[in-house]
Design a protein around this motif. Structure first.
Motif, short mmCIF file in Angstrom:
data_model
loop_
_atom_site.label_atom_id
_atom_site.label_comp_id
_atom_site.label_asym_id
_atom_site.label_seq_id
_atom_site.Cartn_x
_atom_site.Cartn_y
_atom_site.Cartn_z
N GLY A 169 0.67 -1.05 -0.47
CA GLY A 169 -0.41 -0.32 -0.22
C GLY A 169 1.16 0.94 -0.18
N SER A 170 2.29 1.00 0.45
CA SER A 170 3.32 2.43 0.26
C SER A 170 3.15 2.30 -1.34
N ASP A 171 4.01 3.74 -1.41
CA ASP A 171 5.56 3.62 -2.30
C ASP A 171 6.21 4.48 -2.43
N ILE A 172 7.06 3.26 -1.26
CA ILE A 172 8.29 3.41 -1.43
C ILE A 172 8.93 3.05 -2.53
N ILE A 173 9.91 3.06 -2.95
CA ILE A 173 10.62 2.86 -4.41
C ILE A 173 11.06 1.22 -4.75
N ALA A 174 10.81 0.62 -5.34
CA ALA A 174 10.89 -1.03 -5.41
C ALA A 174 12.27 -1.43 -4.88
N LYS A 409 1.85 4.64 -12.54
CA LYS A 409 0.35 3.73 -11.84
C LYS A 409 0.90 2.87 -12.82
N THR A 410 0.91 2.33 -13.77
CA THR A 410 0.82 1.53 -14.54
C THR A 410 2.01 0.60 -14.49
N ALA A 411 3.08 1.43 -13.61
CA ALA A 411 4.44 0.88 -13.78
C ALA A 411 4.58 -0.36 -12.22
N ALA A 412 3.36 0.35 -11.33
CA ALA A 412 3.26 0.32 -10.13
C ALA A 412 3.18 -1.72 -9.63
N ARG A 413 3.93 -1.76 -8.59
CA ARG A 413 3.97 -2.96 -8.29
C ARG A 413 2.92 -3.34 -7.30
N SER A 414 2.19 -5.09 -7.31
CA SER A 414 0.89 -5.00 -6.84
C SER A 414 0.83 -4.48 -5.34
N GLY A 415 0.05 -3.99 -5.26
CA GLY A 415 -0.47 -3.54 -3.59
C GLY A 415 0.02 -1.96 -3.35
N SER A 416 0.40 -1.49 -4.99
CA SER A 416 1.29 0.58 -4.45
C SER A 416 1.08 0.88 -5.18
N PRO A 417 0.74 2.46 -4.78
CA PRO A 417 -0.24 2.99 -5.77
C PRO A 417 0.63 3.86 -6.79
N ARG A 418 1.93 3.24 -7.32
CA ARG A 418 2.77 3.51 -7.77
C ARG A 418 3.83 3.57 -7.78
N GLU A 419 4.53 3.52 -9.28
CA GLU A 419 6.28 2.82 -9.49
C GLU A 419 6.84 4.55 -9.68
#
Length: 435
Positions: A169-174, A409-419
């Motif tokens: 659920g967070s948007d910490i970078i991968a 948003k399109t690049a976001a991992r599962s459960g994240s709002p964005r990458e």
């Protein structure tokens, strides 16, 4: 028509734009500048990635940004691409809402060793700020020392202690998430020069430490003052100290592998190491009239990572007076020079919450309005657009930002709002790909 330029698209900038709209309505045109192609300042790059609710305030700024009278002008470095003096020629008022993006320096020996970071750097790393996303801190040691007793230190401690699953659920970078997942840290030490009654930590952030899956907060009972002294504290502070008391009483009740230690009455004296930091030398302190004074008792904490969270300073801008002592733009109640103003942290220093910037923005608009009686006509954004054409500047509009946001948003991992994009060139390519 009033033409206003606001430098900085964080909370202070957009609250000022909102106030100007409410004051002048259709009789104002506002350009909001940012050196990055993305808006919202610390909402994007400073608020903890696992505090998504706080970031929802950006929807209010978006409503302002989508107004026809307001334009976002991203990817413009004021002071480099265009000077403040040039903007003053074009706009009736120029408002500096540039925040306090630089770390207050840690002025002890060894602060330049590898493995030592300021909190702006470290927070910028896991939040994906283009300036810091490539930091790659070494997390292979067992112990990290965080210098400071405020919410920023708490945020960093929590981020270092969380499991990968807790970041759902967070948007910490991968890339930061991967580094944290392989961390060897099992001890996180928070150093505070003074005691529990002097912390700048709020109950919400403190309470989160007590709910971590693999980490437990530890407070030494002897560091706590007599409980009856808590009655003199403000309600919020009293709640925070109550949590510290809970941590102290439960210190032996957990087998969680990661310990978050509160070392009160502990002042860092120097950082020890050859090329990299290997230990922090700490002097025990006591309170004397509310001030921390050294006792001469010195110990050493072996560690491989140090993050200093002792405050921030505003950025210098060519042609703008700066107060070195206070670390902010020199001003008198927001006025810097005729036609030049500052607001938010750039005006008052890094104090207050996000919401504190709202009355600040409305207050500075009142001052601007009082100064703008019977002013001559100016070109405003039409004149700036001429400079853009002459200098072949590549500005990013709010519509362009929405394209960047959609790609994230399109690049976001599962459960994240964005990458988040962490490279400015990648942001620009994302805009061009959707045009």
């Amino acid at each position: 028509m009033r033409h206003i330029a606001i430098i900085g698209s964080g909370p202070a900038g957009y609250y000022t734009a909102e106030a100007a709209l409410k004051h002048w309505g259709d009789a104002v045109r506002i350009d909001v500048f940012d050196r990055l192609p993305v808006p919202y300042g610390l909402i994007r790059a400073g608020v903890a990635p696992d505090h998504q609710t706080i970031k929802h305030v950006a929807s209010r700024y978006e409503k302002t940004a989508m107004t026809g009278n307001v334009r976002f002008v991203g990817h413009i470095d004021v002071g480099k691409d265009v000077t403040v003096a040039e903007l003053q020629e074009l706009y009736h008022a120029v408002v500096l809402a540039t925040g306090a993006p630089h770390d207050r320096p840690l002025t002890i020996p060894g602060s330049d060793l590898a493995g030592v970071y300021g909190s702006a750097q470290f927070v910028g790393w896991y939040n994906g700020h283009p300036q810091f996303a490539g930091l790659k801190p070494d997390l292979s040691s067992k112990t990290a020392v965080l210098i400071g007793n405020g919410n920023v230190a708490l945020d960093i401690a929590r981020i270092l202690a969380k499991t990968r699953e807790e970041f759902t659920g967070s948007d910490i970078i991968a890339s930061a998430l991967d580094q944290l997942a392989s961390s060897a840290l099992d001890r996180i030490v928070l150093l505070g020069r003074r005691g529990p009654h002097q912390i700048a930590m709020t109950p919400k952030e403190l309470g989160e430490l007590g709910r971590l899956e693999r980490a437990v907060p530890i407070v030494t009972p002897a560091d706590l003052p007599p409980q009856e002294e808590d009655d003199a504290l403000e309600p919020g502070q009293r709640k925070s100290v109550a949590l510290l008391r809970e941590f102290a009483s439960a210190r032996n009740d957990s087998n969680k592998p990661v310990k978050i230690e509160f070392n009160f009455f502990s002042a860092p004296v120097q950082l020890i190491g050859d090329d990299r930091v290997e230990a922090v030398e700490v002097e025990r302190t006591r309170l004397d009239g509310g001030r921390a004074v050294g006792t001469g008792e010195v110990t050493s904490i072996p560690c491989g990572l140090v993050v200093s969270a002792i405050g921030y300073r505003s950025m210098r801008i060519a042609g703008v007076p700066f107060d070195d002592r206070l670390g902010r733009i020199a001003n008198e109640d927001g006025r810097v020079a005729p036609g030049l103003y500052c607001v938010g942290w750039a005006r008052r220093g890094p104090t207050g919450t996000i919401g504190t910037n709202k009355p600040d923005g409305f207050g500075i608009v009142k001052q601007i309005a009082a100064d703008l009686d019977n002013v001559a006509a100016k070109e405003g954004r039409e004149g700036f657009d001429r400079l853009v054409a002459e200098r072949a500047l590549n500005i990013v509009t709010f519509k362009d930002w929405k394209r960047i946001e959609e790609a994230e948003k399109t690049a976001a991992r599962s459960g994240s709002p964005r990458e988040k994009f962490t490279d400015v060139d990648d942001m620009i390519r994302a805009v061009q790909a959707q045009k």
